[in-house]
Design a protein around this motif. Sequence first.
Motif, PDB file in Angstrom:
ATOM      1  N   GLU A  36       0.641  -1.087   0.064  1.00 35.30           N
ATOM      2  CA  GLU A  36       0.007  -0.174   0.086  1.00 35.30           C
ATOM      3  C   GLU A  36       0.718   1.538  -0.108  1.00 35.30           C
ATOM      4  O   GLU A  36       0.982   2.465  -0.772  1.00 35.30           O
ATOM      5  N   SER A  37       2.135   1.641   0.872  1.00 35.48           N
ATOM      6  CA  SER A  37       3.313   2.461   0.446  1.00 35.48           C
ATOM      7  C   SER A  37       3.604   2.646  -0.380  1.00 35.48           C
ATOM      8  O   SER A  37       3.921   3.942  -1.051  1.00 35.48           O
ATOM      9  N   LEU A  38       3.493   1.435  -1.126  1.00 42.68           N
ATOM     10  CA  LEU A  38       4.364   1.552  -2.493  1.00 42.68           C
ATOM     11  C   LEU A  38       3.188   2.273  -3.489  1.00 42.68           C
ATOM     12  O   LEU A  38       3.696   2.770  -4.294  1.00 42.68           O
ATOM     13  N   ALA A  39       1.925   1.540  -3.299  1.00 43.51           N
ATOM     14  CA  ALA A  39       1.464   2.088  -4.339  1.00 43.51           C
ATOM     15  C   ALA A  39       0.595   3.511  -4.444  1.00 43.51           C
ATOM     16  O   ALA A  39       0.947   4.307  -5.441  1.00 43.51           O
ATOM     17  N   LEU A  40       1.065   3.851  -3.326  1.00 47.33           N
ATOM     18  CA  LEU A  40       0.258   5.155  -3.109  1.00 47.33           C
ATOM     19  C   LEU A  40       1.923   5.935  -3.186  1.00 47.33           C
ATOM     20  O   LEU A  40       1.467   7.495  -2.925  1.00 47.33           O
ATOM     21  N   GLY A  41       2.783   5.457  -3.477  1.00 47.45           N
ATOM     22  CA  GLY A  41       3.400   6.672  -3.454  1.00 47.45           C
ATOM     23  C   GLY A  41       4.524   7.275  -2.212  1.00 47.45           C
ATOM     24  O   GLY A  41       5.771   7.726  -2.511  1.00 47.45           O
ATOM     25  N   GLU A  42       4.307   6.691  -0.996  1.00 44.77           N
ATOM     26  CA  GLU A  42       4.668   7.184  -0.036  1.00 44.77           C
ATOM     27  C   GLU A  42       6.042   6.487   0.003  1.00 44.77           C
ATOM     28  O   GLU A  42       6.995   6.952   1.181  1.00 44.77           O
ATOM     29  N   THR A  43       6.524   5.588  -0.645  1.00 43.43           N
ATOM     30  CA  THR A  43       7.758   4.228  -0.417  1.00 43.43           C
ATOM     31  C   THR A  43       8.555   3.889  -1.525  1.00 43.43           C
ATOM     32  O   THR A  43       8.080   3.917  -2.405  1.00 43.43           O
ATOM     33  N   PRO A  44       9.615   4.159  -1.985  1.00 43.51           N
ATOM     34  CA  PRO A  44      10.175   4.614  -3.048  1.00 43.51           C
ATOM     35  C   PRO A  44      10.333   2.688  -3.729  1.00 43.51           C
ATOM     36  O   PRO A  44      11.103   2.466  -2.704  1.00 43.51           O
ATOM     37  N   VAL A  45      10.282   2.100  -4.073  1.00 43.49           N
ATOM     38  CA  VAL A  45      10.608   0.836  -4.602  1.00 43.49           C
ATOM     39  C   VAL A  45      11.864   0.610  -4.449  1.00 43.49           C
ATOM     40  O   VAL A  45      13.164   1.206  -5.320  1.00 43.49           O
ATOM     41  N   PRO A  46      12.340  -0.316  -3.584  1.00 44.73           N
ATOM     42  CA  PRO A  46      13.930  -0.122  -3.056  1.00 44.73           C
ATOM     43  C   PRO A  46      15.077  -0.840  -4.571  1.00 44.73           C
ATOM     44  O   PRO A  46      14.230  -1.599  -5.271  1.00 44.73           O
ATOM     45  N   ASP A  47      15.887  -0.099  -5.323  1.00 46.13           N
ATOM     46  CA  ASP A  47      16.564  -0.861  -6.108  1.00 46.13           C
ATOM     47  C   ASP A  47      16.492  -2.021  -6.406  1.00 46.13           C
ATOM     48  O   ASP A  47      16.998  -2.840  -7.694  1.00 46.13           O
ATOM     49  N   ARG A  48      16.964  -3.316  -4.902  1.00 47.44           N
ATOM     50  CA  ARG A  48      17.487  -4.281  -5.534  1.00 47.44           C
ATOM     51  C   ARG A  48      15.846  -4.674  -5.900  1.00 47.44           C
ATOM     52  O   ARG A  48      16.185  -5.546  -6.475  1.00 47.44           O
ATOM     53  N   PHE A  49      14.938  -4.330  -5.410  1.00 48.59           N
ATOM     54  CA  PHE A  49      13.103  -5.165  -5.877  1.00 48.59           C
ATOM     55  C   PHE A  49      13.613  -5.150  -7.550  1.00 48.59           C
ATOM     56  O   PHE A  49      12.853  -6.169  -7.937  1.00 48.59           O
ATOM     57  N   ILE A  50      13.608  -3.748  -8.003  1.00 55.65           N
ATOM     58  CA  ILE A  50      13.770  -2.829  -9.436  1.00 55.65           C
ATOM     59  C   ILE A  50      15.080  -4.034  -9.749  1.00 55.65           C
ATOM     60  O   ILE A  50      14.739  -4.848 -11.082  1.00 55.65           O
TER      61      ILE A  50
END
Length: 66
Positions: A36-50
């Motif tokens: 939810e925090s990722l979807a709302l843009g509150e938290t950036p996606v960690p580079d490792r996940f990308i």
Amino acid sequence: MPGVFPPDPVPGTANAPSLSRTVQAQLGQRLRHFYESLALGETPVPDRFIEILNRLDNVEPGGKTS
């Protein structure tokens, strides 16, 4: 002990450890909150996940990388 459930068996394994229902529920809550925090843009996606997602996108069925 009330509220403590035996672990569910892991499909395809006889003696592999598994997580209790309580731990599964806690992980689910944390993952939902994180998503939810990722979807709302509150938290950036960690580079490792990308990096992991990009590598998964390059894997062909059968385990071969393109």
